[in-house]
Write a protein that holds these residues in place. Structure first.
Motif: not given
Length: 361
Positions: A145-146, A154, A156, A185, A217, A304
């Motif tokens: 995921y992020n 991910g 971020t 992601h 993203r 995000a």
């Protein structure tokens, strides 16, 4: 395009739930994260809307994405719930195991349901769980995921380290089991590392183009180009990150689609709305619900940059059951021919699923 039936429509990441159930008067928990599909969110209206929209198949998000519940147990329960839902709606829904199931769903006027994950935390550090989930019918697995997990980084993560050694093993195992690897992601280093490892085409089911909107993203041209070189497909989402400020509209989506076509070629671009088909009935109630969701994502550390309740998680001029037909009309007005539009709406992802959803010897 409006006078003729829609071509095959595949939403590479979306939902089948009725979003209005989350914030209707008396809803139990307005702050609960609505990641894709709890089977309980699917009702008669949402199924009718999806069928009316022309949708042929959709990759839904199952199981754990974030939070404190046990990732493995949560995910297994959710798979069982979806299996039960599909059994009880056999006339309308078909579970997709191989690419041919999508064509069969279209012929039977059903919606093909593709089981997908948006994280790999349910694997823990047990590589053998890849086969377990493949045997349970999961056909798309997103690596991260992020944030950072045991597989890699991910979108971020500030100090991008790419894939871990375990992550490299996971990519190989997923492809051996006929599970499509999803790079949405992911960080840029994770994405490029997975593409370098891949022996089959991969997907970015729901993202945008960083050259159009410079947001973490979204994907760089280097990622897009490498994806296409390996035969993969990107699904452009209908999310706030299509622009850096203000509410995105259909024109923003088309700008990303056209840039992706320029970089990847028309055979490697599709749609992954990251949203539902049914329209929002009460925009004020939706806004209050979104405020709670944005705050919850911030608290969990999975949001995000730029997420705000002021920007809807859908395109206001491209929502409801007519969204796919309207997109086809807008693309035709921009000079895109019927053959290209058919590829963008579903043909490219149909080809990808046919090529990847089979185990290797």
């Amino acid at each position: 395009m409006s006078s003729t039936p829609l071509p095959l429509v595949i939403n590479a990441l979306g939902t089948l739930d009725n979003p209005n159930l989350q914030f209707a008067p008396g809803a139990a928990d307005r702050a609960k994260l609505a990641y894709g599909n709890s089977a309980a969110g699917v009702d008669a209206r949402s199924l009718a809307d999806a069928l009316a929209s022309g949708l042929t198949a959709v990759n839904i998000t199952l199981g754990h994405v974030a939070g404190s519940d046990d990732p493995f147990e949560t995910t297994v329960r959710d798979i069982a719930s979806w299996d039960a839902l599909i059994r009880s709606h056999g006339e309308q829904l078909r579970k997709v195991h191989v690419g041919a199931d999508i064509a069969a769903a279209r012929a039977a006027r059903q919606i093909g349901v593709i089981y997908g994950f948006q994280n790999t935390e349910m694997l823990g550090t047990q590589l053998e769980r890849v086969r377990l989930f493949a045997d349970l019918g999961v056909r798309v697995i997103q690596l991260t995921y992020n944030g950072r997990n045991q597989v890699g980084d991910g979108a971020t993560v500030a100090d991008d380290r790419g894939l871990s050694a375990f992550g490299r093993e996971v990519v190989e195992a997923l492809q051996q089991q006929g599970v499509l690897v999803d790079l949405s992601h992911s960080s840029e280093r994770s994405c490029l590392a997975a593409l370098d490892l891949a022996r089959r085409p991969l997907a970015i089911t729901h993202s945008g183009c960083r050259a159009v909107a410079d947001h973490p993203r979204n994907k760089s041209d280097a990622e897009l180009r490498r994806l296409a070189e390996g035969g993969g497909v990107i699904g452009i989402y209908w999310m706030p990150y299509l622009r850096l400020q203000g509410q995105p509209l259909a024109a923003d989506l088309i700008a990303h689609l056209e840039h992706a076509i320029d970089v990847c070629g028309e055979d490697h671009v599709g749609i992954g709305t990251d949203g539902c088909v049914s329209a929002i009935d009460d925009r004020d109630a939706y806004r209050r619900h979104l405020e709670a969701e944005v705050e919850t994502r911030r608290r969990l550390g999975i949001g995000a940059p730029g997420e705000t309740a002021e920007v809807s998680l859908f395109l206001p001029d491209l929502c409801g059951p007519g969204q796919f037909a309207r997109l086809a009309e807008l693309l035709a007005a921009r000079g895109h021919g019927e053959a290209r539009i058919a590829k963008l709406l579903g043909g490219n992802f149909a080809r990808l699923f046919n090529e990847t959803l089979t185990k290797t010897p």
